[in-house]
Every structure is written in structure tokens, then in C-alpha cells.
Design a protein around this motif. Structure first.
Motif, PDB file in Angstrom:
ATOM      1  N   TYR A   1      -3.933   0.729  -4.207  1.00 35.63           N
ATOM      2  CA  TYR A   1      -3.776  -0.696  -3.398  1.00 35.63           C
ATOM      3  C   TYR A   1      -5.132  -2.257  -3.557  1.00 35.63           C
ATOM      4  O   TYR A   1      -4.564  -3.045  -4.346  1.00 35.63           O
ATOM      5  CB  TYR A   1      -3.585  -0.572  -2.053  1.00 35.63           C
ATOM      6  CG  TYR A   1      -2.831  -1.629  -1.866  1.00 35.63           C
ATOM      7  CD1 TYR A   1      -2.082  -2.556  -1.934  1.00 35.63           C
ATOM      8  CD2 TYR A   1      -4.137  -1.868  -0.509  1.00 35.63           C
ATOM      9  CE1 TYR A   1      -1.902  -3.694  -1.279  1.00 35.63           C
ATOM     10  CE2 TYR A   1      -3.568  -2.743   0.846  1.00 35.63           C
ATOM     11  CZ  TYR A   1      -2.282  -3.731   0.066  1.00 35.63           C
ATOM     12  OH  TYR A   1      -1.996  -4.923   0.573  1.00 35.63           O
TER      13      TYR A   1
ATOM     14  N   MET B   1      -5.178   3.570  -1.389  1.00 34.63           N
ATOM     15  CA  MET B   1      -5.878   3.178  -0.772  1.00 34.63           C
ATOM     16  C   MET B   1      -7.250   2.156  -1.993  1.00 34.63           C
ATOM     17  O   MET B   1      -6.848   0.454  -2.704  1.00 34.63           O
ATOM     18  CB  MET B   1      -7.299   2.793   0.271  1.00 34.63           C
ATOM     19  CG  MET B   1      -8.130   1.483   0.400  1.00 34.63           C
ATOM     20  SD  MET B   1      -7.092   0.448   1.021  1.00 34.63           S
ATOM     21  CE  MET B   1      -6.700   0.828   2.572  1.00 34.63           C
TER      22      MET B   1
ATOM     23  N   LEU C   1      -4.500  -8.791   1.575  1.00 38.54           N
ATOM     24  CA  LEU C   1      -4.313  -7.339   1.367  1.00 38.54           C
ATOM     25  C   LEU C   1      -3.722  -7.022   3.469  1.00 38.54           C
ATOM     26  O   LEU C   1      -3.403  -5.956   2.762  1.00 38.54           O
ATOM     27  CB  LEU C   1      -6.039  -6.734   2.372  1.00 38.54           C
ATOM     28  CG  LEU C   1      -6.662  -5.845   1.943  1.00 38.54           C
ATOM     29  CD1 LEU C   1      -7.836  -6.581   1.816  1.00 38.54           C
ATOM     30  CD2 LEU C   1      -6.209  -4.863   3.248  1.00 38.54           C
ATOM     31  N   LEU C   2      -3.912  -7.900   4.219  1.00 36.94           N
ATOM     32  CA  LEU C   2      -3.356  -7.309   5.861  1.00 36.94           C
ATOM     33  C   LEU C   2      -1.856  -6.776   5.800  1.00 36.94           C
ATOM     34  O   LEU C   2      -0.917  -6.359   5.877  1.00 36.94           O
ATOM     35  CB  LEU C   2      -3.923  -7.991   6.872  1.00 36.94           C
ATOM     36  CG  LEU C   2      -4.789  -8.527   6.914  1.00 36.94           C
ATOM     37  CD1 LEU C   2      -5.736  -8.580   8.296  1.00 36.94           C
ATOM     38  CD2 LEU C   2      -5.952  -7.104   6.978  1.00 36.94           C
TER      39      LEU C   2
ATOM     40  N   THR D   1      -5.861  -3.620  11.631  1.00 36.76           N
ATOM     41  CA  THR D   1      -5.292  -4.907  10.698  1.00 36.76           C
ATOM     42  C   THR D   1      -5.493  -6.211  12.229  1.00 36.76           C
ATOM     43  O   THR D   1      -5.629  -7.471  12.226  1.00 36.76           O
ATOM     44  CB  THR D   1      -3.652  -4.887  10.507  1.00 36.76           C
ATOM     45  OG1 THR D   1      -3.464  -4.604   9.338  1.00 36.76           O
ATOM     46  CG2 THR D   1      -3.303  -6.172  10.435  1.00 36.76           C
TER      47      THR D   1
ATOM     48  N   LEU E   1      -0.133  -3.667   3.970  1.00 33.72           N
ATOM     49  CA  LEU E   1      -0.899  -2.047   4.574  1.00 33.72           C
ATOM     50  C   LEU E   1       0.494  -1.917   6.083  1.00 33.72           C
ATOM     51  O   LEU E   1       1.610  -2.780   5.749  1.00 33.72           O
ATOM     52  CB  LEU E   1      -2.042  -2.959   5.546  1.00 33.72           C
ATOM     53  CG  LEU E   1      -3.165  -3.053   5.290  1.00 33.72           C
ATOM     54  CD1 LEU E   1      -4.085  -2.987   5.684  1.00 33.72           C
ATOM     55  CD2 LEU E   1      -3.193  -1.332   3.697  1.00 33.72           C
ATOM     56  N   GLY E   2       1.095  -0.931   5.463  1.00 33.76           N
ATOM     57  CA  GLY E   2       1.264  -0.026   6.673  1.00 33.76           C
ATOM     58  C   GLY E   2       0.809  -0.065   8.110  1.00 33.76           C
ATOM     59  O   GLY E   2       0.381  -0.407   8.698  1.00 33.76           O
TER      60      GLY E   2
ATOM     61  N   VAL F   1     -11.250  -2.036   6.038  1.00 34.03           N
ATOM     62  CA  VAL F   1     -10.102  -1.215   6.169  1.00 34.03           C
ATOM     63  C   VAL F   1     -10.580  -0.017   4.605  1.00 34.03           C
ATOM     64  O   VAL F   1      -9.819   1.380   5.725  1.00 34.03           O
ATOM     65  CB  VAL F   1     -10.200  -1.533   4.953  1.00 34.03           C
ATOM     66  CG1 VAL F   1      -8.321  -1.123   4.152  1.00 34.03           C
ATOM     67  CG2 VAL F   1      -8.677  -3.713   5.943  1.00 34.03           C
TER      68      VAL F   1
ATOM     69  N   TYR G   1      -1.618   0.870  10.011  1.00 34.62           N
ATOM     70  CA  TYR G   1      -3.381   0.486  10.021  1.00 34.62           C
ATOM     71  C   TYR G   1      -2.679  -0.275  10.853  1.00 34.62           C
ATOM     72  O   TYR G   1      -4.021  -1.912  10.610  1.00 34.62           O
ATOM     73  CB  TYR G   1      -3.247   0.042   8.587  1.00 34.62           C
ATOM     74  CG  TYR G   1      -3.628   1.113   7.258  1.00 34.62           C
ATOM     75  CD1 TYR G   1      -4.852   0.968   7.320  1.00 34.62           C
ATOM     76  CD2 TYR G   1      -2.699   1.418   6.600  1.00 34.62           C
ATOM     77  CE1 TYR G   1      -5.026   2.671   6.348  1.00 34.62           C
ATOM     78  CE2 TYR G   1      -2.785   2.435   5.566  1.00 34.62           C
ATOM     79  CZ  TYR G   1      -3.968   2.705   5.891  1.00 34.62           C
ATOM     80  OH  TYR G   1      -4.152   4.026   4.343  1.00 34.62           O
ATOM     81  N   GLU G   2      -1.939  -0.447  11.916  1.00 31.78           N
ATOM     82  CA  GLU G   2      -1.592  -1.673  12.752  1.00 31.78           C
ATOM     83  C   GLU G   2      -2.793  -2.418  13.527  1.00 31.78           C
ATOM     84  O   GLU G   2      -3.171  -3.276  14.222  1.00 31.78           O
ATOM     85  CB  GLU G   2      -0.910  -1.732  13.410  1.00 31.78           C
ATOM     86  CG  GLU G   2      -0.241  -2.747  14.214  1.00 31.78           C
ATOM     87  CD  GLU G   2       0.908  -2.220  15.025  1.00 31.78           C
ATOM     88  OE1 GLU G   2       1.694  -3.429  16.026  1.00 31.78           O
ATOM     89  OE2 GLU G   2       1.693  -1.431  15.147  1.00 31.78           O
TER      90      GLU G   2
ATOM     91  N   LYS H   1       0.950  -1.263  -0.428  1.00 33.78           N
ATOM     92  CA  LYS H   1       0.158   0.199   0.482  1.00 33.78           C
ATOM     93  C   LYS H   1       0.939   1.156   0.057  1.00 33.78           C
ATOM     94  O   LYS H   1       0.642   2.101  -0.682  1.00 33.78           O
ATOM     95  CB  LYS H   1      -0.920  -0.265   0.797  1.00 33.78           C
ATOM     96  CG  LYS H   1      -1.445   1.468   1.672  1.00 33.78           C
ATOM     97  CD  LYS H   1      -2.448   2.182   0.372  1.00 33.78           C
ATOM     98  CE  LYS H   1      -3.540   2.681   1.499  1.00 33.78           C
ATOM     99  NZ  LYS H   1      -2.502   3.865   1.134  1.00 33.78           N
TER     100      LYS H   1
ATOM    101  N   ASP I   1      -9.483   3.803   6.576  1.00 35.53           N
ATOM    102  CA  ASP I   1      -8.660   4.732   6.269  1.00 35.53           C
ATOM    103  C   ASP I   1      -9.282   5.899   5.751  1.00 35.53           C
ATOM    104  O   ASP I   1      -8.656   6.938   5.095  1.00 35.53           O
ATOM    105  CB  ASP I   1      -7.860   3.995   4.497  1.00 35.53           C
ATOM    106  CG  ASP I   1      -7.537   4.791   3.257  1.00 35.53           C
ATOM    107  OD1 ASP I   1      -6.062   4.814   3.599  1.00 35.53           O
ATOM    108  OD2 ASP I   1      -7.557   5.632   2.372  1.00 35.53           O
TER     109      ASP I   1
END
Length: 265
Positions: free
Chosen positions: A149, A146, A176-177, A188, A180-181, A210, A184-185, A141, A214
Motif C-alpha cells: 500500500y 502495508m 494515506l489515512l 487514524t 486505510l480500513g 502506521v 486502523y480507525e 489498503k 500495523d
């Protein structure tokens, strides 16, 4: 084959099939072409479900006094099939780029052309599967919206499905997860915990969560930020203008004065 004989349609092929097939847009072009053929009951000519009938058929009527005569006659269904098949093949040729057209030069039926295009542009092989899986692992991502991505993820999932290696919802969610950076923890972690439940989460629901997260991040990022230094300067300016006592000055409220036994409030 009455429906197959009528090619009257409110839409022409040029209105539906807007892409010239190439290696980069095979799935999109294939989808457009199939959507044009399907309502006209002609899809079977490319997928092989409408097979070619025999060129002749047994004679069903004979003269009463005839002793000998032909036992077969030309089959009209064969003539109709040839006509329809050649028309569909001509449509396919018209939707190809020049390199793609060279790849199917000399082929005789729509089904033969269709299969050749699939083998060339959608390589159904283990090698192709590994290529797509490697592309999925490298799909991140970072540096993209988003929407961009998720769009690339969908392309990879669709291509895996088209070559016979569909992914489950849990596999799609994991893919997908993974990309993510760190920002987004929190979302996630929540989704990963839900993957252990029965039944597991649906991919479409995870995508919605998600995207919602975002959107919140965008709101936070666009909100005006006040630094501690700026807050201090603002408060100091307020006090200096009389909001409170200054060194050696009069009180901002109460009107007290400095003297023996008297203290300002």
C-alpha cells in the motif's frame, strides 16, 4: 571540460542503468540514468545546462607582419561538446525499448532526445495530474500488505512531483489515512487530530506510526484465541474430575459427608 573528456569510471552504464525504459518504469529508469551521468559531470547534456559552444572562435594570435588573414578558427570546445553529446545520446538509445527508440528516431542531440522521452512517457499536463489524483483516491489498503500500500502511494506522489505538482506533507498524510480500513480507525483519529497542530506532522513520522500500528495488529491476529464456549468446557471438565462437588457425590476437599445436621464444605 577536462572532466567531461574522461569517461573512465569504475562502473559501466550496464551496471547502473539496469532497466530498459518503458511507459511503466519511466521514473525509475530516469533516476538510474541520471545517477550514472551526474558523477561524470555529464548530466548537463541531457538537462540542457551544458550548452553547445560556437563552432568557431576568434583568432587570438597573428603573425607580426600579417596584414590580412582569417579572423576565426575552429573551436576545439565545439568538437569536444559534439563528441560528448553524441556519446550520451548513444547511451540513452542503448537504454530504450524498441517502441521508445522509435519515438526519438532522427533526433540530433541528447537534450532533444531527453525532452522527447519526458513528453511521451511522463506526460506533463493537467490531464496527467487528474489521472494520478484519481488513482490516489482509489488507492486502498484493503487486501494488501502495508508495504504494498505504501509503495503504491509513493509511486503516485513521486509521479505528481515529477510533472510539477508536488504534494505537501499534509496532503500526503490525508491520502494515506483515507485509504486505510476501519481497523486502523484508532491510529487514524490520533493522527488527524495532530494535523491541526503547528507545525503539523511529518509524512515520514506518520508512516512510521502506521507501520508500527500495523505490526501490532499482526501480533494480535496471530495470538491464539480462546472462545467463551471453550473456556466453559475446560472449567466444567475440571470440576467433573473432582475439582469441586458434583451432584450427589463427595466433596473434592475437606472430606465432609452428607447427613442429618452435617453439611459438606
Amino acid at each position: 571540460m577536462a572532466q567531461e573528456d574522461s569517461f573512465s569510471s569504475s562502473l559501466s552504464i550496464s551496471q547502473v542503468v539496469t532497466l530498459k525504459l518503458s511507459e511503466s518504469n519511466y521514473l525509475l529508469s530516469k533516476t538510474q540514468f541520471e545517477s550514472f551521468l551526474s558523477p561524470q559531470m555529464l548530466l548537463g547534456y541531457v538537462n540542457g545546462s551544458i550548452t553547445c559552444p560556437s563552432a568557431t572562435r576568434p583568432v587570438t594570435t597573428r603573425p607580426v607582419n600579417a596584414v590580412e588573414g582569417p579572423s576565426e578558427e575552429p573551436n576545439p570546445d565545439f568538437v569536444k561538446w559534439i563528441r560528448n553529446d553524441q556519446l550520451v545520446m548513444a547511451w540513452i538509445f542503448g537504454s530504450l525499448t524498441e517502441p521508445a527508440l522509435r519515438a526519438v528516431y532522427g533526433m540530433q542531440s541528447a537534450h532533444e532526445v531527453w525532452n522527447a522521452l519526458a513528453k511521451k512517457f511522463n506526460r506533463v499536463s493537467t490531464t496527467r495530474k487528474f489521472e494520478l489524483q484519481n488513482r490516489l483516491r482509489g488507492c486502498l489498503k484493503i487486501g494488501r500488505t502495508m508495504e504494498e500500500y505504501l509503495s503504491e502511494l509513493k509511486q503516485i506522489y513521486d509521479q505528481l512531483d515529477s510533472i510539477g505538482f508536488p504534494m505537501t506533507d499534509l496532503e500526503k498524510i490525508h491520502g494515506l489515512l483515507t485509504g486505510l480500513g476501519k481497523e486502523y480507525e484508532s491510529v487514524t483519529t490520533v493522527i488527524e487530530h495532530s494535523m491541526d497542530s503547528v507545525p503539523g506532522p511529518c509524512y515520514e513520522d506518520v508512516v512510521f506510526k502506521v507501520i508500527s500500528f500495523d505490526d501490532k495488529l499482526k501480533t494480535y491476529n496471530t495470538a491464539p484465541a480462546v472462545s467463551p464456549h471453550l473456556a466453559f468446557q475446560t472449567e466444567k471438565g475440571y470440576f467433573d474430575r473432582g475439582g469441586s462437588n458434583t451432584r450427589g457425590g463427595r466433596s473434592g476437599s475437606g472430606g465432609g459427608y452428607r447427613g442429618r445436621g452435617n453439611y459438606s464444605t
